[in-house]
Enzyme design. Structure first.
Site, PDB file in Angstrom:
ATOM      1  N   ASP A 156       0.841  -1.193   0.000  1.00 33.25           N
ATOM      2  CA  ASP A 156       0.000   0.000   0.000  1.00 33.25           C
ATOM      3  C   ASP A 156       0.877   1.245   0.000  1.00 33.25           C
ATOM      4  O   ASP A 156       2.044   1.191  -0.414  1.00 33.25           O
ATOM      5  CB  ASP A 156      -0.944  -0.063   1.218  1.00 33.25           C
ATOM      6  CG  ASP A 156      -2.296   0.556   0.929  1.00 33.25           C
ATOM      7  OD1 ASP A 156      -2.328   1.763   0.616  1.00 33.25           O
ATOM      8  OD2 ASP A 156      -3.314  -0.150   1.022  1.00 33.25           O
ATOM      9  N   HIS A 231      -3.998   6.339   2.742  1.00 31.74           N
ATOM     10  CA  HIS A 231      -4.644   5.107   2.277  1.00 31.74           C
ATOM     11  C   HIS A 231      -4.120   3.860   3.000  1.00 31.74           C
ATOM     12  O   HIS A 231      -4.892   3.034   3.491  1.00 31.74           O
ATOM     13  CB  HIS A 231      -4.414   4.987   0.767  1.00 31.74           C
ATOM     14  CG  HIS A 231      -5.151   3.874   0.103  1.00 31.74           C
ATOM     15  ND1 HIS A 231      -4.700   2.576   0.112  1.00 31.74           N
ATOM     16  CD2 HIS A 231      -6.318   3.867  -0.599  1.00 31.74           C
ATOM     17  CE1 HIS A 231      -5.557   1.817  -0.560  1.00 31.74           C
ATOM     18  NE2 HIS A 231      -6.545   2.578  -1.001  1.00 31.74           N
ATOM     19  N   SER A 575     -10.936  -0.667  -2.200  1.00 32.29           N
ATOM     20  CA  SER A 575      -9.766  -0.631  -1.315  1.00 32.29           C
ATOM     21  C   SER A 575     -10.152  -0.817   0.140  1.00 32.29           C
ATOM     22  O   SER A 575      -9.386  -1.374   0.925  1.00 32.29           O
ATOM     23  CB  SER A 575      -9.093   0.749  -1.399  1.00 32.29           C
ATOM     24  OG  SER A 575      -8.094   0.767  -2.358  1.00 32.29           O
TER      25      SER A 575
END
Ligand SMILES: *[C@@H]1O[C@H](CO)[C@@H](O)[C@H](O)[C@H]1NC(C)=O
Ligand SMILES: *[C@@H]1O[C@H](CO)[C@@H](O)[C@H](O)[C@H]1NC(C)=O
Ligand SMILES: *[C@@H]1O[C@H](CO)[C@@H](O)[C@H](O)[C@H]1NC(C)=O
Length: 783
Positions: A156, A231, A575
């Protein structure tokens, strides 16, 4: 080693400047040889790769070394190097080369919708107690000891490890597994003390990124595992964040609890996605294929049990052109469960990414939670908009339709879009402005324009679809969102009232909303175009407005939205759905440490539900029933998955046979001489495309208990356009671990051909012992 600008880059920039434009002749390629067969020691592998490189380039070994970015040494037998197209094609002819893939910027990215929202949560309703919350809390979580001992790796954007958010604190964590070989890589504002018994590994990969973009701009991103984007911190804490009472994205409203799905699992972050230079970081980051592959190779070598990949390829490509598919194939061999986001290109059909049958492909759907931003009109009417903005108006303000307050030179068809510099400050000043979603701008951009023009509030009209999703707020600008019909009501009021006015009340969190779950419209859809004989996606999980930890580094570029740093944020995308399934897989791994990755996937899929909390079919935002091309086997029900009754297991050789059917070889494997169809893979769902006549596929189920003796009876709901027969129709078991095979014969019903018109007919088959229902979706199209 990543710390210094590598000499490949130097050499490369000398050959061709400027970097991007004239370098098409020299690009990074990944040369795949399948897997390492163990015949070479690790230190010999790089030399072996370089000797290939030198011979194809016709240069000395030492010179060839400077073209090499990565030599993958753990499981994946491949290297990444700068090659010309001609050199690349020479490699394709070499014996033992499985695939040569050219790395392209933008080929992979994180699968988030990049919404940016604040909310205060006044409840504890997290995905983990969405279904049968008492049973999960006391059942699976306890049985799995909250995921204790399991390692989940994430590829990620990195992680923000400081535990002011406490998500990554190692309180109550067990010891690091002895088999763990990972490390905590030091770098910019990150060193080994940032790892602990929760975050047991952190590494970063950017040779591919730097080869393309030049040296990382360290004001844009950290040259370390540290996350500037948010994220990676969000997905990591969704998988395995500690239970944190009082988590809130914005303190104004009441507090809730943020917790990961496997709060005592260990986490390992592999940072492969980086900020793109010269972009507003809000939208853009990228992940290079050669960096992803290096991370996968390390994650396999380090000893992760579950991989959570909220990134994916942006267009469907055959497995041999997708290093993520090649790399995860070898992860599966090591028993690693790989969970991937399905992509955010829905609701258009055939948009799925990450569709290999050795990974779980996860779609996104809503929770039963809504964020309501009540709107009061001057005539007394109360409208329930959607909002997560903590700002409100405590009195009535004039209300205007954007189309009535634009500058005179704005064309009629885009007058109500609140595009940059389109509003007339003279007319919009002091007003709540009604703007339509559309054009190039997001709700955030429209908010900026309303504020520029002196507006005091924003009502967004979402004309396309009423996603149960709230608009992204601009700092201090009260915002709410309404659907098209409501907008017409408001417009009629504006047109008829002498002095139209409105007030936006404080946002509220409402739970127990129905229907829920609803498929997120952005979630990518089947059918699978890479292999139309494998049904994808596999499952759906919460991916809309998910609260989790965030990067505090993000305040740099997000200062427009919030002047202070934020420890928690809501985000949406497949996601956000994938880490929910990864967490469930980690819990299953803790309960059933011997289960293969196929068995874990099977358990999650066959126990998923197709009905919502009202016991009605799960719907699309349009209100129509959703189907298996949206949700696969259904919505994740983790607590049921721990006790699935039967599983569809598969060994590495089954997947190799599957690849033989596709005439693909990833390794030194001699294919059986009998040809079958790829539908024959022992998969917990069945798809047959372009069926002519009849086809018979074989499946094998394993009794995983709890009873040694069990009798399962089959039940079929035939898809339109096909007759389905299961033989034998009854399976009896007398011990746990026993396997039983059966066949499914699917016969085309040509009377339906014109009615189906090339579409798939969808059905189900189920094995039931009266307690367990083992459900598999069927999709058939006629040839
Ligand atoms: C790095 O990024 C910052 C912020 O966008 C920018 O101001 C600066 O010019 C960049 N530096 C380089 C060397 O490109
Ligand atoms: C959207 O952006 C494109 C390219 O930047 C531009 O040509 C187009 O006019 C824009 N459309 C609107 C409605 O602003
Ligand atoms: C492939 O496997 C066979 C049998 O295991 C072995 O003899 C042969 O050397 C292998 N070939 C390569 C290229 O690894």
């Amino acid at each position: 080693m990543e710390l210094a600008m590598n000499h490949v880059f130097l050499l490369f920039s000398l050959i061709c400047l400027p970097l991007l434009s004239s370098c098409v002749e020299h690009q990074v390629h990944i040369v795949h040889f399948g897997e390492h067969d163990g015949s070479k020691a690790k230190h010999e592998i790089e030399d072996y790769h370089i000797s290939h490189l030198a011979s194809v380039k016709g240069i000395e070994v030492e010179e060839a070394r400077s073209y090499l970015l990565y030599s993958y040494k753990n499981s994946i037998n491949a290297f990444a190097a700068v090659l010309t197209p001609n050199e690349a094609s020479k490699f394709s002819g070499i014996d033992g080369v499985v695939s040569v893939i050219r790395s392209e910027p933008g080929k992979y990215s994180l699968q988030t919708t990049r919404s940016w929202k604040f909310v205060g949560l006044d409840e504890e309703r997290q995905p983990w107690n969405f279904w049968d919350r008492d049973r999960l809390g006391q059942g699976l979580w306890k049985k799995a000891e909250y995921g204790r001992g399991v390692v989940v790796g994430l590829l990620d954007s990195g992680v923000w490890p400081e535990s002011e958010s406490k998500s990554f604190s190692d309180i109550e964590m067990g010891a690091i597994p002895k088999s763990w070989k990972g490390l905590c890589q030091t770098g910019q504002e990150f060193d080994s003390c940032h790892c602990n018994r929760k975050l047991i590994g952190a590494r970063f990969y950017l040779k591919g990124y730097e080869q393309h973009y030049g040296p990382l701009n360290t004001t844009l991103d950290y040259r370390s595992p540290r996350d500037v984007d948010g994220h990676g911190t969000h997905t990591a804490s969704t998988v395995g964040g500690q239970k944190v009472p009082g988590a809130s994205a914005f303190g104004r409203l009441a507090w809730g609890t943020a917790t990961g799905g496997a709060p005592l699992a260990h986490l390992a972050m592999y940072k492969v996605c980086w900020a793109i230079p010269h972009m507003t970081k809000q939208m853009e980051n990228t992940c290079f294929e050669e960096d992803i592959l290096a991370a996968l190779d390390d994650a396999i070598g380090d000893g992760v049990n579950v991989l959570s990949l909220s990134l994916g390829i942006n267009k469907p490509l055959p497995y041999t052109e997708d290093s993520l598919a090649l790399g995860t194939f070898l992860a599966m061999r090591r028993g690693i469960v790989t969970v991937c986001a399905a992509g955010n290109s829905g609701p258009v059909r055939s948009t799925l990414s990450n569709t290999a049958p050795w990974v779980m492909t996860v779609a996104a759907s809503s929770l039963d939670r809504a964020f309501v931003g009540p709107l009061m009109l001057g005539n007394g009417m109360l409208i329930e908009g959607q909002s997560v903005t903590p700002y409100s108006l405590n009195k009535f303000y004039p209300l205007a339709y954007a189309g009535d307050v634009t500058a005179t030179d704005v064309p009629g068809n885009i007058r109500d879009l609140c595009l940059p510099n389109s509003l007339s400050p003279e007319n919009a000043q002091g007003k709540i402005v009604l703007c339509a979603l559309g054009g190039n701008g997001t709700s955030f951009d429209k908010g900026l324009e309303v504020r520029r023009a002196g507006g005091v509030g924003l009502i967004i009209i979402d004309t396309v679809m009423m996603e149960p999703d709230a608009p992204t707020p601009v700092n201090c600008l009260p915002t709410t969102k309404v659907d098209f019909d409501t907008a017409i009501t408001i417009l009629n009021y504006i047109r008829s009232a002498k002095n139209p006015e409105a007030r936006i009340a404080p946002a509220e969190t409402v739970i127990g909303r129905t229907p829920a779950p609803v498929m997120a419209s952005f979630s990518s859809r089947g059918p699978n175009v890479v292999d139309p004989n494998i049904l994808k996606p596999d499952i759906t999980a919460p991916g809309l407005n998910i609260l989790a930890a965030w990067s505090e580094g993000d305040s740099v570029s997000m200062s427009e939205i919030n002047p202070r740093t934020v420890e928690y944020n809501l985000d949406s995308g497949t996601s956000m759905a994938a880490p929910h399934v990864a967490a469930a897989a980690a819990l299953l791994k803790a309960v059933h440490p011997k289960w293969s990755s196929a068995a874990i996937r099977s358990a999650l899929m066959t126990t998923a539900t197709q009905v919502n909390t009202m016991n009605m079919p799960i719907t699309e935002v349009t209100g129509n029933a959703a189907n298996s091309f949206a949700y696969g086997s259904g919505h994740l029900v983790p607590q049921r998955a721990a006790d699935p009754g039967l599983v569809y297991d598969a060994a590495f050789s089954d997947y190799q046979d599957y690849l033989c059917d596709l005439r693909v070889s990833f390794s030194n494997y001699s294919c059986p001489s009998t040809k079958t169809v790829s539908s024959n893979l022992n998969y917990p769902s069945l798809q047959i495309s372009r069926l002519t006549g009849a086809v018979t596929v074989k499946r094998t189920v394993t009794n995983v208990g709890p009873n040694h003796e069990a009798v399962y009876i089959s039940n079929v709901q035939e898809p339109r356009g096909a007759f389905v027969a299961i033989e034998p129709a009854e399976l009896s078991f007398d011990r746990i671990g026993q396997k039983r095979s059966f066949t499914i014969t699917v016969i085309a019903d040509y009377n339906m051909k014109s009615e189906l018109d090339g579409e798939y007919g969808l059905g189900w088959y189920t094995w039931t012992d009266g307690v367990h229902n083992v459900n598999s979706p069927i999709a058939v199209s006629l040839g």
